[in-house]
Scaffold this active site. Structure first.
Site, PDB file in Angstrom:
ATOM      1  N   GLY A  29       0.788  -1.237   0.000  1.00 17.41           N
ATOM      2  CA  GLY A  29       0.000   0.000   0.000  1.00 17.41           C
ATOM      3  C   GLY A  29       0.811   1.272   0.000  1.00 17.41           C
TER       4      GLY A  29
ATOM      5  N   GLU B 283      12.540   4.975  22.151  1.00 20.02           N
ATOM      6  CA  GLU B 283      13.529   5.233  21.092  1.00 20.02           C
ATOM      7  C   GLU B 283      14.521   6.306  21.526  1.00 20.02           C
ATOM      8  OE1 GLU B 283      13.918   3.271  18.699  1.00 20.02           O
ATOM      9  OE2 GLU B 283      12.029   2.191  18.946  1.00 20.02           O
TER      10      GLU B 283
HETATM   11 ZN    ZN Z   1      14.116  -0.810  21.329  1.00 21.71          ZN
END
Ligand code: ZN
Length: 626
Positions: free
Chosen positions: A213, A436
């Protein structure tokens, strides 16, 4: 671009042959009916009556043929009765004698010679019928239907760019990096002379890699549109058929057609359908003959066309590049790989702008907000979203799409997507952001020669919810013990950040832990980096990896040594975890501020990231080697 099925109609020839056949049929009918026409008017009598009449001496003359005996009476049996009669002959050897005795004048017809037409028909009709049958199959084959003989023809559709419906790069948004790389391909197609004159080899294959997609097909069409060349499109699965060898024949046919229209683009969707690694089917003899033959033919064709003035460039798409056969990725084949990933915030905004032009938007709609709320959506999902919103507006008898429609459409599309891919809820997104950034801060401060280049919380690929990209500053083949300890700490940075900020951990760190533990085990078992255990290799290297096992079995060791190894591994991971926690506690404010920024922007990279990370501090206690 206009769709055009590439067929040369054999219909006309087919029609002519049909007409000729019908004509012959009519002649045949006439030739068989004509001779009988006269006979119909002669009254037929039983053979016994004929014999009686002969015996009575009333028969004047007789004319004998195979089918009938026609005879004339001397006088009519009654007033006005016919004197010429016919009867059906019986196998009667005495008839000539009988007739002679009675003095009947008689003659036999010469043995019937086949007429000109009959001769002609018997020679011409059978071959004609044969040709007709062949034509019938040929027609089905040309028409692209699933006829018995159609399996050697490629089913590729051809698009020839025309002015109105041409797709260009302007129609594709959110994949800027891929576009930049493909611009070069457009140039190759437009002015191949410039490259061939200097002796450069124009690439033959480009592999577009990315989740479903994300617009790989559209992007390829745009390359064709930009270059103004024909575009052949076929799906990998269409090559593979019931008959062994059919796929290979189709590949051959496709390339033949393409070469006629060069310069042009061949686009193979779902390359993995034919390009799956061959080693996987090892041991199953003949298990995948068909696919293998098709793949080999594709490789042969790609090797076959040399650098010419009119290039044929093969673009192929896959979402499982890791399953592809290594032979496909060799130089001269699909040696260029372009990542077509899910779009980031600004990419999504651009895509929304494109699709929003196709519907009537009310004045108050804020597409930025929609772009923010659709993290993880691919281009096709966004198109779907706009359409859903338009449907909702129409259902409510509104004349334009409003913000509320778009918001509701997001929920609908998300509900559909959650089943097949990942869309992050806002609270999940927050966890991913801190996680993160945790990796990034620890990674920045640890030795190991890798610098943090990018943090993203756009879900990528099939498994990662977000990622921190570390680029090595130099190519390294050797890692010191400190480097490896730093890597473990960096891997644990994500989980540590979650612990500090949320006081609990999620399942998102599973892969990090796996990798951290692997490194620690290798340090102890393979590299002999443990002080207590000494420079001994406790892991067995060898065969297992090639047989797909992947795990390293240990040498036979005593229980106490096994315990010592486990303790050492545990110790390495624990120390790295403490180190990561200590770093993040020290840089708590930085962790907070970068996380807030990334929640807004989704991606931070380059100088922005460098400047942010520059203010991080390495606490004394966390220094590696201490
Ligand atoms: Zn990680």
């Amino acid at each position: 671009m206009a769709i055009r099925q590439d067929d040369t109609p054999p219909n006309r020839r087919f029609g002519i042959i049909n007409l000729v056949l019908i004509g012959f049929g009519v002649l045949l009918l006439f030739s068989s009916f004509l001779p009988n026409q006269g006979a119909q008017q002669v009254p037929r009598v039983p053979y016994s009556l004929f014999i009686n009449q002969v015996d009575d001496g009333n028969v004047k003359r007789a004319y004998i043929t195979q089918d009938q005996i026609r005879y004339e009476l001397k006088e009519a049996p009654a007033e006005g009765a016919p004197t010429v009669l016919a009867t059906t002959p019986i196998f009667d050897m005495e008839l000539p004698q009988r007739l002679e005795q009675k003095g009947v004048e008689f003659a036999a017809a010469p043995p019937q010679k086949p007429s000109f037409f009959t001769t002609l028909l018997s020679w011409v009709v059978p071959p004609l019928i044969f040709i007709l049958v062949l034509q019938f199959f040929a027609r089905r084959q040309m028409g692209g239907a699933q006829g018995a003989l159609s399996f050697t023809k490629s089913k590729a559709k051809v698009y020839v760019p025309d002015e109105e419906s041409r797709v260009t790069f302007a129609d594709v948004a959110g994949v800027d990096e891929a576009k930049a790389e493909l611009t070069e391909i457009v140039d190759f197609l437009k002015t191949p002379e410039r490259y061939t004159a200097i002796g450069a080899r124009i690439p033959k294959g480009v592999l577009l890699v990315g989740p479903p997609g994300t617009g790989k097909t559209l992007l390829s069409k745009a390359v064709a549109g930009e270059a103004g060349v024909p575009f052949f499109i076929i799906s990998g699965s269409e090559f593979v058929e019931l008959f062994v060898g059919a796929g290979a024949a189709r590949v051959r046919d496709l390339f033949e057609e393409a070469k006629k229209k060069a310069p042009c683009i061949i686009f193979i969707d779902e390359l993995d359908a034919i390009g799956k690694s061959r080693s996987g089917s090892m041991g199953v003899v003949g298990g995948n003959d068909e696919r293998e033959q098709t793949l080999n033919q594709l490789l042969t064709e790609m090797d076959g066309f040399a650098a010419q003035d009119k290039p044929v460039i093969v673009l192929a798409a896959t979402n499982q590049p890791e399953t592809l056969d290594a032979a496909l990725l060799r130089p001269g084949r699909f040696d260029r790989q372009v990542l077509v990933d899910r779009p980031d915030l600004s990419g999504r905004k651009k895509i929304l702008d494109i699709y929003a032009k196709k519907v009537k938007l009310s004045a108050g709609v804020d597409l930025d907000k929609i772009a923010q709320a659709t993290s993880g959506f691919a281009g096709a999902d966004l198109a779907n979203l706009v359409n859903e919103a338009a449907l909702l507006a129409a259902r409510a008898y509104r004349t334009s799409v409003e913000q509320a429609d778009l918001n509701e459409a997001i929920e609908r599309v998300v509900a559909g997507l959650e089943k097949k891919s990942r869309v992050l809820q806002p609270d999940e997104k927050k966890v991913v952001a801190y996680h993160e950034v945790g990796h990034a801060i620890v990674g920045h401060l640890m030795p190991g020669g890798a610098k943090v280049a990018k943090i993203s919380i756009v879900p990528r690929g099939m498994s990662a919810l977000g990622y921190t990209l570390q680029l090595p500053t130099e190519e390294r083949f050797l890692n010191s013990k400190e480097d490896l300890e730093g890597q473990i700490a960096t891997l644990l940075g994500g989980r540590s950040a979650e612990e500090i900020v949320f006081g609990e951990v999620t399942t998102g760190a599973a892969n990090d832990l796996q990798r951290a533990t692997d490194i620690a085990e290798q340090m102890v078992g393979t590299y002999g980096m443990s002080d207590t255990l000494g420079p001994l290799a406790y892991d067995k290297q060898g065969g297992s990896r090639f047989l797909g096992g992947g795990s390293n079995p240990r040498r036979v060791v005593s229980d106490s040594t096994a315990q010592a190894i486990d303790k050492e591994v545990r110790g390495l991971v624990d120390r790295a975890h403490d180190r990561a926690l200590s770093i993040l506690h020290h840089n708590r404010e930085l962790l907070e501020s970068i996380s807030q920024q990334i929640l807004e922007k989704e991606v931070i990279e380059g100088d922005d990231l460098k400047n942010l990370l520059a203010s991080s501090v390495l606490p004394e206690a966390a220094a590696v080697g201490g």
